[in-house]
Design an enzyme around this catalytic site. Structure first.
Site, PDB file in Angstrom:
ATOM      1  N   LYS A 192       0.561  -2.195  -6.204  1.00 61.00           N
ATOM      2  CA  LYS A 192       1.999  -2.453  -6.043  1.00 61.00           C
ATOM      3  C   LYS A 192       2.597  -1.571  -4.965  1.00 61.00           C
ATOM      4  O   LYS A 192       3.623  -1.921  -4.357  1.00 61.00           O
ATOM      5  CB  LYS A 192       2.726  -2.300  -7.377  1.00 61.00           C
ATOM      6  N   THR A 249       9.529  -0.707  -7.937  1.00 60.39           N
ATOM      7  CA  THR A 249       9.041  -0.104  -6.698  1.00 60.39           C
ATOM      8  C   THR A 249       9.481  -0.884  -5.463  1.00 60.39           C
ATOM      9  O   THR A 249       9.657  -0.306  -4.392  1.00 60.39           O
ATOM     10  CB  THR A 249       7.506  -0.004  -6.726  1.00 60.39           C
TER      11      THR A 249
END
Length: 328
Positions: A192, A249
């Site tokens: 990610k 994120t």
């Protein structure tokens, strides 16, 4: 509850130390910087790494001596930068108790070996996988330190180990779920960061929600394909460690990977972006490792390849990067 030692007193390590203290544990922070150790030990603060927290709980102390830091530790939390983990952990190999549990909060793939952090930690400390756990979720350190509600997956090959760690760090604001999918949790946490770089680059380049959503969804697909090939479970991608961490994120300027990408998207050099982002963007070295893992598992990784090319200067515009992501 437990005697817990946190290796690494950066922003995330200190914020998680506070979580552990709030959960009722006795916490020792280990750091090599004398001023950080002294501030935590005597002033109950870490202004160099976590300035927004003025007073840390009284049941947190600090130590620079490795042996003293871990001598009573039942659980050891590792929050060292992923690319330095092996070198930093090896001196602890003969110091930790034979029944201590080691928990990684690191998110990255080792650059030269393409190994996950669970593999790196177990090799560096010579511990069996049953004594290892990893924790991952939407855990931006500043928001965690402000005790805003969030959660994480705690995974271990031994589900009882995962449950014990999950219980030790559970508070009113920090929720935990135990899992036995170490590979999936590790892969989600690492990959990610690369997706966040890509989203940051296009956002910094001036593109809007359609474009960032396209890049994020393409990245999730790539993550799922590579994770499954490595042995991860599908459900993990939809958990706090997967979609939960990805959303946080890729959407917040508090994310160092997103901020680094956004700065490069605005035209900064790699060096300028690193300085402006004020911290380690683990996705930078991880991008190349993801490409190598894709080759290893025969899985196409166009997003990671495009991000790697952009960071290394092989391509210079967002349009070129996007084109690379969707090449037939």
């Amino acid at each position: 509850m437990a005697n817990v030692t946190v290796l690494g007193a950066g922003a995330w390590g200190t914020a998680f130390g506070q979580v552990l203290a709030d959960a009722g544990n006795d916490v020792t922070m280990w750091a090599i910087e004398p001023e950080i150790v002294e501030n935590i030990k005597t002033k109950h603060c870490n202004p160099d790494r976590l300035p927004n927290v003025k007073v840390l709980p009284d049941n947190i102390t600090a130590e620079s001596d490795r042996a003293k830091a871990v001598e009573k530790a039942e659980i050891i939390i590792v929050t060292i930068a992923a690319q330095f983990a092996r070198v930093a952990l090896e001196p602890f190999k003969d110091l930790i108790a034979p029944d201590s549990i080691v928990v990684s909060l690191m998110k990255g793939i080792e650059k030269d070996t393409n190994k996950r952090m669970d593999q790196v930690v177990c090799e560096a400390l010579d511990i069996p996988e049953e004594r290892f756990a990893c924790l991952s979720g939407p855990n931006l350190s500043k928001e965690v330190s402000e005790r805003q509600p969030t959660g994480a997956i705690v995974a271990s090959a031994n589900l009882e180990t995962a449950k014990r760690v999950a219980g030790v760090c559970r508070t009113a604001y920090f929720k935990t779920i135990a899992s036995d999918d170490v590979i999936g949790t590790e892969m989600c946490g690492s990959l990610k960061n690369v997706i966040a770089l890509a989203v940051g680059i296009v956002a910094g380049g001036g593109y809007g929600e359609n474009t960032t959503a396209m890049v994020q969804s393409q990245g999730l697909y790539e993550l799922m394909m590579l994770g499954e090939a490595a042995g991860a479970k599908k459900d993990t991608f939809l958990s706090l460690a997967g979609v939960g961490d990805l959303i946080a994120t890729c959407a917040s300027p508090l994310s160092r990977n997103y901020a680094f990408g956004a700065n490069m998207g605005k035209g900064m050099s790699r060096e300028e972006a690193a300085e402006a982002s004020n911290g380690v963007a683990e996705g930078v070295p991880t991008a190349a490792a993801v490409v190598a893992l894709g080759e290893q598992y025969s899985v196409a990784t166009p997003l990671a390849s495009a991000v790697k090319s952009f960071i290394e200067g092989e391509i210079s515009t967002c349009d070129q990067m996007i084109e690379r992501m969707f090449e037939a």
